[in-house]
Design an enzyme around this catalytic site. Sequence first.
Site, PDB file in Angstrom:
ATOM      1  N   HIS A  62       0.666  -1.285  -0.116  1.00 21.75           N
ATOM      2  CA  HIS A  62      -0.079  -0.009   0.125  1.00 21.75           C
ATOM      3  C   HIS A  62       0.805   1.213  -0.013  1.00 21.75           C
ATOM      4  O   HIS A  62       1.582   1.340   0.912  1.00 21.75           O
ATOM      5  CB  HIS A  62      -0.960  -0.056   1.178  1.00 21.75           C
ATOM      6  CG  HIS A  62      -2.121  -0.695   1.166  1.00 21.75           C
ATOM      7  ND1 HIS A  62      -3.292  -0.577   1.542  1.00 21.75           N
ATOM      8  CD2 HIS A  62      -2.128  -1.803   0.386  1.00 21.75           C
ATOM      9  CE1 HIS A  62      -4.169  -1.399   1.247  1.00 21.75           C
ATOM     10  NE2 HIS A  62      -3.836  -2.214   0.610  1.00 21.75           N
ATOM     11  N   TYR A  78      -9.794   5.632   6.513  1.00 19.59           N
ATOM     12  CA  TYR A  78     -10.114   5.981   7.796  1.00 19.59           C
ATOM     13  C   TYR A  78     -11.179   7.268   7.754  1.00 19.59           C
ATOM     14  O   TYR A  78     -10.844   8.073   7.278  1.00 19.59           O
ATOM     15  CB  TYR A  78      -8.843   6.528   8.596  1.00 19.59           C
ATOM     16  CG  TYR A  78      -7.718   5.693   8.941  1.00 19.59           C
ATOM     17  CD1 TYR A  78      -6.849   5.250   7.866  1.00 19.59           C
ATOM     18  CD2 TYR A  78      -7.616   4.938  10.023  1.00 19.59           C
ATOM     19  CE1 TYR A  78      -5.756   4.364   7.974  1.00 19.59           C
ATOM     20  CE2 TYR A  78      -6.433   3.972  10.351  1.00 19.59           C
ATOM     21  CZ  TYR A  78      -5.765   3.607   9.278  1.00 19.59           C
ATOM     22  OH  TYR A  78      -4.579   2.823   9.399  1.00 19.59           O
ATOM     23  N   PRO A  89      -5.433   1.008  18.487  1.00 20.42           N
ATOM     24  CA  PRO A  89      -5.135   0.510  17.256  1.00 20.42           C
ATOM     25  C   PRO A  89      -5.135   1.575  15.834  1.00 20.42           C
ATOM     26  O   PRO A  89      -4.889   1.272  14.859  1.00 20.42           O
ATOM     27  CB  PRO A  89      -6.317  -0.514  16.839  1.00 20.42           C
ATOM     28  CG  PRO A  89      -7.139   0.002  17.916  1.00 20.42           C
ATOM     29  CD  PRO A  89      -6.672   0.705  19.116  1.00 20.42           C
ATOM     30  N   LYS A 101       0.061   0.553  15.000  1.00 19.77           N
ATOM     31  CA  LYS A 101       1.230   0.584  15.557  1.00 19.77           C
ATOM     32  C   LYS A 101       1.772  -0.466  16.825  1.00 19.77           C
ATOM     33  O   LYS A 101       2.642  -0.483  17.189  1.00 19.77           O
ATOM     34  CB  LYS A 101       1.593   1.856  16.194  1.00 19.77           C
ATOM     35  CG  LYS A 101       1.574   3.047  15.180  1.00 19.77           C
ATOM     36  CD  LYS A 101       2.608   2.650  14.107  1.00 19.77           C
ATOM     37  CE  LYS A 101       2.713   3.823  12.971  1.00 19.77           C
ATOM     38  NZ  LYS A 101       3.388   3.260  11.879  1.00 19.77           N
TER      39      LYS A 101
HETATM   40  C1  PHB Z   1      -6.648  -3.921  10.547  1.00 20.01           C
HETATM   41  O1  PHB Z   1      -6.628  -4.052   9.345  1.00 20.01           O
HETATM   42  O2  PHB Z   1      -6.997  -4.787  11.509  1.00 20.01           O
HETATM   43  C2  PHB Z   1      -6.016  -2.553  10.941  1.00 20.01           C
HETATM   44  C3  PHB Z   1      -5.585  -1.668   9.872  1.00 20.01           C
HETATM   45  C4  PHB Z   1      -5.299  -0.323  10.307  1.00 20.01           C
HETATM   46  C5  PHB Z   1      -5.381   0.042  11.552  1.00 20.01           C
HETATM   47  C6  PHB Z   1      -5.900  -0.773  12.707  1.00 20.01           C
HETATM   48  C7  PHB Z   1      -6.342  -2.125  12.122  1.00 20.01           C
HETATM   49  O3  PHB Z   1      -4.780   1.427  11.786  1.00 20.01           O
END
Ligand code: PHB
Length: 389
Positions: A72, A200, A292, A296
């Site tokens: 990505h 996000y 999360p 990180k």
């Molecule tokens: C996930 O794919 O579980 C994931 C991805 C990005 C994040 C948190 C969780 O910031």
Amino acid sequence: MRTQVAIIGGGPAGLLLGQLLLKQGIETVVLERRSREYVLARIRAGVLETGLTELAAEAGVAARMQAEGLVHDGTLLAYDDRSFRVDFETLTDKTVLVYGQTELTKDLYDARDAAGGTTFFNCEDVTLHDIETEHPSVTFTHDGQSKTILCDVIAGCDGFHGPSRQAIPENKRREYEKTYPFGWLGILSRTPPVDEELIYANSSRGFALCSMRGTELSRYYIQCPLSDSPDDWEDARFWDELKRRLPEEAADHLVTGPSIDKSIAPLRSFVCEPMQYGRLFLCGDAAHIVPPTGAKGLNTAAGDVSYLYRALMQFYSDGDTHGLETYSQIALQRVWKTQRFSWWMTNLLHRFPEQSEFDLRMQRAELAYLETSEAARRNLAVSYVGLPY
Ligand code: PHB
Ligand code: APR
């Protein structure tokens, strides 16, 4: 039994450290409380920084992640039905790899078996002894038998609830903690991701995240009250709420399907100082926890593992203890910078119960600034792709 490094915890941090040390001929034993099946059934985030993928390559466990992982080079942020892209590659010359942490853990167990590494599963009563001396040991019960491991060093990789951090005398450690007034409700579904990249989303109804575990396995999260339970959220309600939190175009493209995993996790920021005491060294969740939002958790653990691995190589190659003596000081520098980023991303993207109208305007202004300022996006990207070790 005697070994050089006793590793408590067979999660990604303990296994990665063990594999790196084994490749250098440094003996290790891993003590894991659960079964291998239990450990491998845990659903965990899957965004790997370059530092972690390079460390995995050094450990000889990067082949599958390089073959199956998704590179990505950017991510999308959404707010007020708008979205914009943060282009990691243009801004930092780096990318991230989307590859389930469960897969990395499986690769690490397979490599440990192949290297003949000793791992005890279903260990009970794991207790650390004489960590202030140069001859520490670990006792535990396995298959109903009491066992003792004599070692030079103990690596506490046993997560937030393990015994290692507690082995540091209370008056010798200081703990910093922040809890957040919401949780993340996450589901896994055998559906194609809504977008090739992660989304996000900051919405008036709360945070949402669209992620993936591959091209046919999607991982979605929505912010929810801590009082909720997964049973409160049948699939149809989840999909409806997720769509309401996404920009219209993404919501229209969302492919829904039955959830194959559904859980709620609380969010916490936590750091224990120091990360070492005598011959005990803490790595990963044993020493720190991040919300999360910035993906990180494992990436911070990888930094700890890198520092401890290189310090142990020095120690065993020429008796140089400098790396071991400065481990906590060095590791905490990166830990706190990653804590900051995870805390900042969490405040940027979530709705907080006590937010005033001014607070909401500040959040929106921060997002608008990111959308319109390359410098602001570079600042986010530098932390997201991973700070140097
Ligand atoms: C996930 O794919 O579980 C994931 C991805 C990005 C994040 C948190 C969780 O910031
Ligand atoms: N004895 C032995 N093992 C224990 C004990 C104990 N008393 N207590 C806990 N453990 C084991 C757990 O069962 C778990 O397998 O320690 C391991 C810790 O693993 P994680 O909790 O995954 O922590 P860590 O390896 O530091 O991973 C860091 O990676 O998976 C991500 O997001 C996750 O932030 C986490 C990060």
